[in-house]
Design an enzyme around this catalytic site. Structure first.
Site, PDB file in Angstrom:
ATOM      1  N   ARG A   1       6.007  12.323  -2.726  1.00 17.45           N
ATOM      2  CA  ARG A   1       6.015  12.493  -2.223  1.00 17.45           C
ATOM      3  C   ARG A   1       7.266  12.296  -1.177  1.00 17.45           C
ATOM      4  O   ARG A   1       7.131  10.952  -1.560  1.00 17.45           O
ATOM      5  CB  ARG A   1       4.625  12.334  -0.741  1.00 17.45           C
ATOM      6  CG  ARG A   1       3.797  13.340  -1.523  1.00 17.45           C
ATOM      7  CD  ARG A   1       1.992  12.963  -0.545  1.00 17.45           C
ATOM      8  NE  ARG A   1       2.666  12.656   0.582  1.00 17.45           N
ATOM      9  CZ  ARG A   1       1.997  12.097   1.630  1.00 17.45           C
ATOM     10  NH1 ARG A   1       0.672  10.810   0.707  1.00 17.45           N
ATOM     11  NH2 ARG A   1       2.142  11.408   2.895  1.00 17.45           N
TER      12      ARG A   1
ATOM     13  N   GLU B   1      12.653  -9.820   1.312  1.00 20.27           N
ATOM     14  CA  GLU B   1      11.719  -8.842   1.830  1.00 20.27           C
ATOM     15  C   GLU B   1      12.577  -7.306   0.920  1.00 20.27           C
ATOM     16  O   GLU B   1      13.619  -7.987   1.676  1.00 20.27           O
ATOM     17  CB  GLU B   1      11.734  -9.446   3.029  1.00 20.27           C
ATOM     18  CG  GLU B   1      10.486  -8.313   4.129  1.00 20.27           C
ATOM     19  CD  GLU B   1      10.541  -8.005   5.431  1.00 20.27           C
ATOM     20  OE1 GLU B   1      11.030  -8.800   5.808  1.00 20.27           O
ATOM     21  OE2 GLU B   1      10.462  -7.039   6.364  1.00 20.27           O
TER      22      GLU B   1
ATOM     23  N   ASN C   1       8.342  -5.732  -1.365  1.00 20.77           N
ATOM     24  CA  ASN C   1       8.047  -4.547  -0.511  1.00 20.77           C
ATOM     25  C   ASN C   1       6.569  -4.736   0.065  1.00 20.77           C
ATOM     26  O   ASN C   1       5.923  -4.381  -0.655  1.00 20.77           O
ATOM     27  CB  ASN C   1       8.572  -3.226  -1.018  1.00 20.77           C
ATOM     28  CG  ASN C   1       8.461  -2.342  -0.254  1.00 20.77           C
ATOM     29  OD1 ASN C   1       7.864  -2.185   1.047  1.00 20.77           O
ATOM     30  ND2 ASN C   1       9.232  -1.267  -0.324  1.00 20.77           N
TER      31      ASN C   1
ATOM     32  N   TYR D   1      11.542   7.786   0.691  1.00 24.55           N
ATOM     33  CA  TYR D   1      11.565   7.365  -0.398  1.00 24.55           C
ATOM     34  C   TYR D   1      12.069   7.140  -1.936  1.00 24.55           C
ATOM     35  O   TYR D   1      12.263   6.541  -1.837  1.00 24.55           O
ATOM     36  CB  TYR D   1      10.280   6.330  -0.255  1.00 24.55           C
ATOM     37  CG  TYR D   1       9.672   6.478   0.560  1.00 24.55           C
ATOM     38  CD1 TYR D   1      10.161   5.237   1.638  1.00 24.55           C
ATOM     39  CD2 TYR D   1       8.675   7.187   1.561  1.00 24.55           C
ATOM     40  CE1 TYR D   1       9.595   5.180   2.790  1.00 24.55           C
ATOM     41  CE2 TYR D   1       8.459   6.968   2.473  1.00 24.55           C
ATOM     42  CZ  TYR D   1       8.659   5.648   3.519  1.00 24.55           C
ATOM     43  OH  TYR D   1       7.683   5.188   5.065  1.00 24.55           O
TER      44      TYR D   1
ATOM     45  N   HIS E   1      12.642  -2.980   1.900  1.00 29.31           N
ATOM     46  CA  HIS E   1      12.164  -1.995   1.814  1.00 29.31           C
ATOM     47  C   HIS E   1      13.337  -0.821   1.615  1.00 29.31           C
ATOM     48  O   HIS E   1      14.243  -1.265   1.767  1.00 29.31           O
ATOM     49  CB  HIS E   1      12.654  -1.389   3.363  1.00 29.31           C
ATOM     50  CG  HIS E   1      11.383  -2.468   4.032  1.00 29.31           C
ATOM     51  ND1 HIS E   1       9.656  -2.536   4.059  1.00 29.31           N
ATOM     52  CD2 HIS E   1      11.531  -4.282   4.621  1.00 29.31           C
ATOM     53  CE1 HIS E   1       9.782  -3.658   4.198  1.00 29.31           C
ATOM     54  NE2 HIS E   1      10.586  -4.519   5.305  1.00 29.31           N
TER      55      HIS E   1
ATOM     56  N   ARG F   1      13.849   3.760  12.322  1.00 27.39           N
ATOM     57  CA  ARG F   1      12.736   4.843  12.532  1.00 27.39           C
ATOM     58  C   ARG F   1      11.570   4.114  13.445  1.00 27.39           C
ATOM     59  O   ARG F   1      12.712   3.994  14.840  1.00 27.39           O
ATOM     60  CB  ARG F   1      11.852   4.768  10.556  1.00 27.39           C
ATOM     61  CG  ARG F   1      12.322   5.005   9.638  1.00 27.39           C
ATOM     62  CD  ARG F   1      11.674   4.997   8.029  1.00 27.39           C
ATOM     63  NE  ARG F   1      11.132   5.639   8.013  1.00 27.39           N
ATOM     64  CZ  ARG F   1       9.812   5.923   7.188  1.00 27.39           C
ATOM     65  NH1 ARG F   1       9.845   4.957   6.398  1.00 27.39           N
ATOM     66  NH2 ARG F   1       9.074   6.680   7.257  1.00 27.39           N
TER      67      ARG F   1
ATOM     68  N   PRO G   1       0.709  -1.384  -0.145  1.00 28.11           N
ATOM     69  CA  PRO G   1       0.151  -0.068  -0.177  1.00 28.11           C
ATOM     70  C   PRO G   1       1.125   1.148   0.123  1.00 28.11           C
ATOM     71  O   PRO G   1       2.207   1.568   0.289  1.00 28.11           O
ATOM     72  CB  PRO G   1      -0.516   0.140   1.406  1.00 28.11           C
ATOM     73  CG  PRO G   1      -0.814  -1.041   2.150  1.00 28.11           C
ATOM     74  CD  PRO G   1       0.524  -1.720   1.413  1.00 28.11           C
ATOM     75  N   ASN G   2       0.070   2.316  -0.928  1.00 28.08           N
ATOM     76  CA  ASN G   2       1.085   3.655  -0.867  1.00 28.08           C
ATOM     77  C   ASN G   2       2.444   3.929  -1.582  1.00 28.08           C
ATOM     78  O   ASN G   2       2.583   4.661  -2.102  1.00 28.08           O
ATOM     79  CB  ASN G   2       1.589   4.276   0.637  1.00 28.08           C
ATOM     80  CG  ASN G   2       0.028   4.385   1.097  1.00 28.08           C
ATOM     81  OD1 ASN G   2      -1.243   4.744   0.474  1.00 28.08           O
ATOM     82  ND2 ASN G   2      -0.390   3.670   2.510  1.00 28.08           N
TER      83      ASN G   2
ATOM     84  N   ALA H   1       3.295  -0.978   4.687  1.00 29.81           N
ATOM     85  CA  ALA H   1       2.896  -1.124   6.350  1.00 29.81           C
ATOM     86  C   ALA H   1       2.382  -2.470   6.331  1.00 29.81           C
ATOM     87  O   ALA H   1       2.312  -2.445   7.682  1.00 29.81           O
ATOM     88  CB  ALA H   1       1.937   0.001   6.161  1.00 29.81           C
TER      89      ALA H   1
HETATM   90  O1  CA2 Z   1      10.955   1.532   3.498  1.00 27.77           O
HETATM   91  C1  CA2 Z   1       9.911   0.568   2.797  1.00 27.77           C
HETATM   92  O2  CA2 Z   1      10.284   0.587   1.810  1.00 27.77           O
HETATM   93  C2  CA2 Z   1       8.571   1.380   3.320  1.00 27.77           C
HETATM   94  O3  CA2 Z   1       8.073  -0.577   3.397  1.00 27.77           O
HETATM   95  C3  CA2 Z   1       7.416   2.031   2.545  1.00 27.77           C
HETATM   96  C4  CA2 Z   1       6.099   1.800   3.528  1.00 27.77           C
HETATM   97  C5  CA2 Z   1       5.961   2.076   5.278  1.00 27.77           C
HETATM   98  O4  CA2 Z   1       4.831   1.488   6.415  1.00 27.77           O
HETATM   99  C6  CA2 Z   1       6.913   0.869   5.752  1.00 27.77           C
HETATM  100  O5  CA2 Z   1       7.606   0.819   7.098  1.00 27.77           O
HETATM  101  C7  CA2 Z   1       8.822   1.153   4.822  1.00 27.77           C
HETATM  102  C8  CA2 Z   1       5.056   2.846   3.181  1.00 27.77           C
HETATM  103  C9  CA2 Z   1       5.336   3.380   1.757  1.00 27.77           C
HETATM  104  C10 CA2 Z   1       4.546   4.712   1.453  1.00 27.77           C
HETATM  105  O6  CA2 Z   1       5.450   5.217   0.104  1.00 27.77           O
HETATM  106  C11 CA2 Z   1       5.045   6.165   0.018  1.00 27.77           C
HETATM  107  C12 CA2 Z   1       6.188   6.897  -1.029  1.00 27.77           C
HETATM  108  C13 CA2 Z   1       6.476   8.404  -0.685  1.00 27.77           C
HETATM  109  C14 CA2 Z   1       5.129   8.945  -0.851  1.00 27.77           C
HETATM  110  C15 CA2 Z   1       3.708   8.103   0.165  1.00 27.77           C
HETATM  111  C16 CA2 Z   1       3.575   6.859   0.736  1.00 27.77           C
END
Ligand code: CA2
Length: 148
Positions: free
Chosen positions: A19, A99, A75, A24, A101, A108, A11-12, A78
């Site tokens: 953003r 896996e 990946n 990221y 990230h 974090r 997700p996301n 969340a």
């Molecule tokens: O670091 C990673 O790749 C995560 O899997 C990213 C997840 C986070 O919940 C994990 O703890 C670590 C969040 C992805 C959200 O991605 C976005 C990217 C740009 C703008 C908003 C969200």
């Protein structure tokens, strides 16, 4: 026959590049897919690259990989920290899971330090940004070559 690696994004991650570039990076998911497909071709592999914001859809894709894909790079975003359903689906699959990230989840918030997926993954890569996808693909290629 060319082996296919399923690459799943949770997700996301469809928001990548729009953003929070400081966490990221500035590449979009489409940029990553393009680069990874080229690297896969160099390694004699193919990728099936997908993203979903829905836990059940990700579970279904993991299930449908049985007998079809040689490995999974995921990946889970969340869902890493919450999803017993994804962990169970991986446990029931017949292919290795890596896996990944983008961020170093251990630097974090404390809740990001726990992963259900790590319990069933062969290995985990985090903190290298989008390069982590390439590292995971190289790792998967080595793993598959050793199991031949
Ligand atoms: O670091 C990673 O790749 C995560 O899997 C990213 C997840 C986070 O919940 C994990 O703890 C670590 C969040 C992805 C959200 O991605 C976005 C990217 C740009 C703008 C908003 C969200």
């Amino acid at each position: 026959m060319t082996q296919t690696i399923l690459v799943l994004n949770g997700p996301n991650l469809n928001m990548l590049g729009t953003r929070e570039p400081e966490i990221y990076g500035s590449e979009t998911l489409a940029d990553i897919e393009r680069r990874l497909a080229a690297r896969a071709a160099d390694l004699g592999l193919a990728i099936d690259f997908r993203q979903s914001n829905h836990e059940g859809e990700l579970v279904t894709w993991i299930q449908e990989g049985r007998g079809r894909v040689a490995g999974l790079i995921m990946n889970p975003a969340a869902y890493t920290h919450t999803s017993i359903a994804i962990m169970d689906a991986m446990q029931a699959c017949d292919y290795p899971v890596i896996e990944i990230h983008l961020s170093n989840v251990h630097r974090r918030e404390a809740f990001r330090g726990h992963s259900y997926v790590s319990k069933v993954a062969v290995g985990v890569i985090c903190g290298f940004g989008s390069k982590g996808y390439d590292l995971a693909l190289d790792g998967m290629a080595d793993l598959l070559a050793r199991s031949r």
